[in-house]
Write an enzyme that holds these catalytic residues in place. Structure first.
Site, PDB file in Angstrom:
ATOM      1  N   TYR A   1       0.836  -1.201   0.000  1.00 33.77           N
ATOM      2  CA  TYR A   1       0.000   0.000   0.000  1.00 33.77           C
ATOM      3  C   TYR A   1       0.875   1.257   0.000  1.00 33.77           C
ATOM      4  CZ  TYR A   1      -3.905  -3.035   1.476  1.00 33.77           C
ATOM      5  OH  TYR A   1      -4.861  -4.013   1.577  1.00 33.77           O
TER       6      TYR A   1
ATOM      7  N   HIS B   1      -1.102 -12.002   1.831  1.00 34.17           N
ATOM      8  CA  HIS B   1      -2.005 -11.121   1.090  1.00 34.17           C
ATOM      9  C   HIS B   1      -2.818 -11.871   0.027  1.00 34.17           C
ATOM     10  CE1 HIS B   1      -2.285  -6.599  -0.086  1.00 34.17           C
ATOM     11  NE2 HIS B   1      -3.448  -7.195  -0.221  1.00 34.17           N
TER      12      HIS B   1
ATOM     13  N   SER C   1     -13.375  -3.340   2.186  1.00 34.55           N
ATOM     14  CA  SER C   1     -14.401  -2.731   1.323  1.00 34.55           C
ATOM     15  C   SER C   1     -15.802  -3.053   1.828  1.00 34.55           C
ATOM     16  CB  SER C   1     -14.244  -3.196  -0.133  1.00 34.55           C
ATOM     17  OG  SER C   1     -13.021  -2.774  -0.670  1.00 34.55           O
ATOM     18  N   PRO C   2     -16.071  -2.871   3.129  1.00 37.62           N
ATOM     19  CA  PRO C   2     -17.379  -3.231   3.675  1.00 37.62           C
ATOM     20  C   PRO C   2     -18.501  -2.310   3.199  1.00 37.62           C
ATOM     21  CG  PRO C   2     -16.108  -2.057   5.323  1.00 37.62           C
ATOM     22  CD  PRO C   2     -15.180  -2.299   4.167  1.00 37.62           C
ATOM     23  N   LEU C   3     -18.127  -1.222   2.537  1.00 32.30           N
ATOM     24  CA  LEU C   3     -19.131  -0.309   1.996  1.00 32.30           C
ATOM     25  C   LEU C   3     -19.055  -0.253   0.472  1.00 32.30           C
ATOM     26  CD1 LEU C   3     -18.786   2.511   4.680  1.00 32.30           C
ATOM     27  CD2 LEU C   3     -20.584   0.779   4.480  1.00 32.30           C
ATOM     28  N   GLY C   4     -18.656  -1.385  -0.120  1.00 31.60           N
ATOM     29  CA  GLY C   4     -18.650  -1.472  -1.581  1.00 31.60           C
ATOM     30  C   GLY C   4     -17.772  -0.429  -2.231  1.00 31.60           C
ATOM     31  N   ARG C   5     -16.560  -0.249  -1.679  1.00 36.26           N
ATOM     32  CA  ARG C   5     -15.635   0.764  -2.190  1.00 36.26           C
ATOM     33  C   ARG C   5     -16.288   2.142  -2.263  1.00 36.26           C
ATOM     34  NH1 ARG C   5     -13.949  -4.034  -4.442  1.00 36.26           N
ATOM     35  NH2 ARG C   5     -11.705  -4.389  -4.254  1.00 36.26           N
ATOM     36  N   GLY C   6     -17.124   2.404  -1.272  1.00 34.47           N
ATOM     37  CA  GLY C   6     -17.763   3.713  -1.165  1.00 34.47           C
ATOM     38  C   GLY C   6     -19.121   3.818  -1.822  1.00 34.47           C
ATOM     39  N   PHE C   7     -19.465   2.871  -2.694  1.00 35.58           N
ATOM     40  CA  PHE C   7     -20.739   2.952  -3.420  1.00 35.58           C
ATOM     41  C   PHE C   7     -21.916   2.914  -2.459  1.00 35.58           C
ATOM     42  CE2 PHE C   7     -23.774   2.888  -6.608  1.00 35.58           C
ATOM     43  CZ  PHE C   7     -23.255   2.727  -7.877  1.00 35.58           C
TER      44      PHE C   7
END
Length: 325
Positions: free
Chosen positions: A55, A125, A204-210
């Site tokens: 990262y 990873h 990504s628990p929020l769908g990459r922000g979507f």
């Protein structure tokens, strides 16, 4: 600003206890605002900070460790208050690596970049198809004995590999994508984690922000935003996925919470061994995400969410064809 009553959860059966919601740092830029966000998150009660050796903004220049340096700098002087999770095993040119020599080189590099003498949770990873998982985990077990790492994790590993790894040394957590629009792991992986007593750390628990409801059209994504290359953010997929998000927004309004809080509350309700790590560079978003812990979902609420966003509802694949990160 501190919150001493923040809920905690245990990952695995070896005693690792962390805040019920962590902070993913993958997309956080290396600047002083990010340092303040990480430090502020710790003040709020976050103890789980997730990074990886690849990262950071220098990744495309084939330089590792940038994000680890940021996390280490932010937590300097407060290391004992934080649980640091990092990862090894993704290379630029050789594919996933999990051989003993590579692991030993990687852990020493991460310890240096983080400015610490131990890593709390060390993940592979991605699976290495050319190295048996037993060999990889055997090497990680040696690092536990040496005190360089405390707990062992896997990321994006299939169910059979999780079983084989756990037979060599207890696996504390598996990190993989999981959210209202990424529920693929429910078929095989989730049952194995429950059976073996392994924690789940959804990225990504929020769908990459979507799923936050902040993205209304493709043009809302900055020109250099990596999500522009992800199928779920493109064309007809975007339109179909936005329809689901609209329903989530409506339900969140009824519950008196934000869409992000509703999505995280749903994840938390799937089991007390689940610790999502939403990523954000803004401290106010960290506080909003923590608000999910105050959202109570009834059986009726969960049934409604299931109708709105059943497994497989998302249009488009999780990753671009040539990317798995």
């Amino acid at each position: 600003m501190s919150n001493t009553t923040l809920q905690t959860r245990k990952l695995g059966r070896e005693g690792l206890e962390v805040s019920a919601v962590g902070l993913g740092t993958m997309m956080i830029p290396d600047n002083e605002e990010s340092v303040r966000t990480i430090q502020g998150a710790l003040d709020l009660g976050v103890t789980m900070f997730d990074t990886a050796d690849l990262y950071g903004e220098e990744y495309l220049l084939h330089r590792f460790g940038g994000n680890e340096r940021l996390v280490g700098r932010a937590l300097k002087g407060r290391r004992d208050k934080a649980i640091i999770a990092t990862k090894f095993g993704v290379t630029h040119t050789q594919g996933p690596k999990g051989d003993p020599a590579y692991i030993k080189k990687s852990v020493d590099a991460s310890l240096y970049q983080l400015g610490t003498d131990y890593i709390d949770l060390y993940y592979q990873h991605r699976p290495d198809p050319s190295t048996p998982i037993e060999e990889t985990v055997g090497t990680l077990a040696e690092l536990v004995k040496e005190g360089k790492i405390r707990y062992i994790g896997l990321s994006e590993a299939p169910a059979d590999q999780i079983r084989r790894a756990h037979a060599v040394h207890p696996i504390t957590a598996v990190e993989t994508e999981y959210s209202l629009w990424s529920r693929e792991l429910e078929d095989e992986i989730l049952p194995v984690l429950k059976e073996l007593g392994i924690g789940l750390v959804p990225y990504s628990p929020l769908g990459r922000g979507f799923l936050t409801g902040q993205i209304k059209k493709f043009e809302d994504l900055p020109p250099d935003d990596y999500r522009r290359f992800y199928p779920r953010f493109q064309g007809e997929n975007f339109i179909k996925n936005l329809e689901v998000v609209t329903l989530i927004e409506e339900m969140a309004a009824e519950k008196g919470c934000t869409p992000a809080q509703l999505g995280l509350a749903w994840l938390l309700a799937q089991g007390d061994f689940i610790v999502p790590i939403p990523g954000t560079k803004r401290l106010e978003r960290v506080a909003e995400n923590f608000g999910a812990l105050q959202v109570h979902l009834t059986a009726e609420d969960l049934a409604q969410i299931e109708r709105i966003s059943p497994k497989g509802i998302a249009a488009g694949s999780r990753f671009p064809v040539k990317s798995q990160i």
